[in-house]
Design a protein around this motif. Sequence first.
Motif, PDB file in Angstrom:
ATOM      1  N   THR A 123      38.345   5.738  -2.868  1.00  0.00           N
ATOM      2  CA  THR A 123      38.279   4.939  -3.498  1.00  0.00           C
ATOM      3  C   THR A 123      39.469   5.841  -4.925  1.00  0.00           C
ATOM      4  O   THR A 123      39.753   5.369  -5.961  1.00  0.00           O
ATOM      5  CB  THR A 123      36.916   5.438  -4.595  1.00  0.00           C
ATOM      6  OG1 THR A 123      36.203   5.171  -3.701  1.00  0.00           O
ATOM      7  CG2 THR A 123      36.434   4.699  -5.768  1.00  0.00           C
ATOM      8  N   GLN A 148      33.166   0.673  -4.648  1.00  0.00           N
ATOM      9  CA  GLN A 148      32.024   0.656  -4.474  1.00  0.00           C
ATOM     10  C   GLN A 148      30.167   0.493  -4.279  1.00  0.00           C
ATOM     11  O   GLN A 148      29.649   0.333  -3.812  1.00  0.00           O
ATOM     12  CB  GLN A 148      31.924   2.315  -4.033  1.00  0.00           C
ATOM     13  CG  GLN A 148      31.820   2.678  -2.948  1.00  0.00           C
ATOM     14  CD  GLN A 148      31.843   4.138  -1.947  1.00  0.00           C
ATOM     15  OE1 GLN A 148      32.978   4.261  -3.077  1.00  0.00           O
ATOM     16  NE2 GLN A 148      31.834   4.850  -1.681  1.00  0.00           N
ATOM     17  N   ASP A 175      36.414  -2.324  -1.873  1.00  0.00           N
ATOM     18  CA  ASP A 175      35.443  -0.846  -1.576  1.00  0.00           C
ATOM     19  C   ASP A 175      34.120  -1.069  -1.169  1.00  0.00           C
ATOM     20  O   ASP A 175      33.238  -1.073  -1.141  1.00  0.00           O
ATOM     21  CB  ASP A 175      35.716   0.066  -3.017  1.00  0.00           C
ATOM     22  CG  ASP A 175      35.406   1.348  -2.813  1.00  0.00           C
ATOM     23  OD1 ASP A 175      35.153   1.955  -1.424  1.00  0.00           O
ATOM     24  OD2 ASP A 175      35.943   2.428  -3.407  1.00  0.00           O
TER      25      ASP A 175
HETATM   26 MG   LIG Z   1      34.509   5.651  -1.883  1.00  0.00          MG
END
Ligand SMILES: [Mg+2]
Lengths: 246, 306
Positions: A43, A85, A164
């Motif tokens: 990330t 994410q 993500d």
């Molecule tokens: Mg991540």
Amino acid sequence: MPLLQVKDVYMKFGGVMAIAGVSFDIHEGEILALIGPNGSGKTTMFNLICGVFSPYSGHILFRDCQITGLKPYQICRKGIGRTFQIAKPFPKMTVLENVMVGSIYGKKNSYPLKKAREMAMSVIHSMGMEQKWDTPVTELTLPYKKRLELCKAIATEPHMLLLDEVMGGLNPSEVEEMIKLLKRIQSNGVTLLFVEHLMRAVMGLAERMVVLNHGAKIAEGSPVEVVEDLQVIEAYLGKENQFVKG
Amino acid sequence: MKSIYVLVVTLAVGLMCCLPIFLGPHSLHIVILTLISLIVATSWNILLLTHQISLGHAGFFGVGAYTCGALCEKFMPIVPLDILVGGIIAALFAVILGVICCRMTVWAIAIVTLAFAEVLKVLVIMVPSIADGAEGIRVPPIFGGVGYEKIACFYLVLFVSLLSLTCAYAIRKSKLYYAFAAVHDDEEAAGMLGVNPLKFKIIAFSVSAFMTGVAGGIFAHYISFIDPYTVFGLHISLDAQIMPLVGGLYTILGPVIGSFVLTSAGEVFRIYFGSGYLIAYGCILVAFVLFLPEGIVGWAQRLARR
Ligand SMILES: [Mg+2]
Ligand SMILES: Nc1ncnc2c1ncn2[C@@H]1O[C@H](COP(=O)(O)OP(=O)(O)OP(=O)(O)O)[C@@H](O)[C@H]1O
């Protein structure tokens, strides 16, 4: 010429080196998977490419043009889209309004409202969310929240999409659908860079993959090559057998 | 549905236009003050669209009022140009404040804006050369102080408050709304979609300050005498947020309902409770925050949806 070049990038949080000298290229039209155990810096790598953080050192080039130091909104307008994410919908707005933010502001010259609305609507259709277009986003279920993230990013008409963990928390049939959607997005000429834990999705989609561990790149190559790479198996596959199973 | 809205709005505006026929001077005075606070409340609500809470709208109000006072005293009355200049200067202050506030949390913004208004007040009090210090200054009436001055003022204020509501409505229907709402909900996600949060926060700040500055200028001319305690007073900043809160945050009608409900309640309480009216007023506010946090308009919308 690669579409995106990451050149020897370092990122520090306090004293912790979250990304330590990572380099890789992405070519026009390809699907690249970025994998690695939890906390390995995937990330963070996305945040560096998107301008949320600027690197401690190193360069990131998009179409041969330096993008390090640009703000996220500028990078978006250069043609890089991104999903989060943990989905970040705008709770006060409906699905259509959420997607419209991207279709209005995602390009250098913002679209007029009417055109932006039509465009957002067609994106919503292409992602199979037409039944939900007027739903308040707080009422969406997880698979639809993930799709909304996709819709918003696609509405900015990106050349490259960073995804993500768009499959996180989906059941097997939803994963299949998501894989189909991503393939369709790629066939429209969008280059994809995706982070995923689910091995089945990675093997099914990726043309190449890059493996991170503790912020460093430990392997790169075709999925078959990478899986055979011993170092990876030690660092990752050995510990996380759910990864191998999938 | 749409035609019903148009009808209701037309009726309400028509009714407002007839008010001077029915109301005596004192009631008309109250209505004018209500409309002025409506403008301020509406502008405060616009700033809120980008998740910035100001506790210092009195600062912009006072800047507008004192600009008019100073321009009329030092040069000559140039109504209504001085009112516009007041709005613009307030907006310039807002740009500076916006740049300072853009990376802060809402609470920090509240404190910084509060400090801004207080600093301006103290400056005007302490430095007599700015604008006669604490003693205040005279501001000439807009319409030359003739017999129908108050009625003319009423129509002017009514017109400007309708303009401010139109402005709020136009924002709601424009591209700006999408940027404001995105920045309000999640700046990081907004940035990823091409929205520059800084730009839109500053736009919201300056639009809001301009409208409040104009309200301050009109107030100065209408009251025809201003001092720092009145135009930079905390009560202006508080009203600016309490009225939208009671009426309905994030709605266009909220500040309208809020300003009329609160001023009428204030008047009624003053008649029945005498000097204790502030206590009753405070109790109502607490009740609203506790039991009706979405405000009167939000509550009505919820009922309508059932
Ligand atoms: Mg991540
Ligand atoms: N904003 C931040 N401030 C401080 N440390 C951070 C920040 N963001 C990430 N980190 C640290 O950087 C490291 C890499 O985190 P990152 O979120 O990039 O991992 P990841 O590979 O995405 O993991 P996951 O698979 O759990 O999503 C972690 O040690 C994390 O604690």
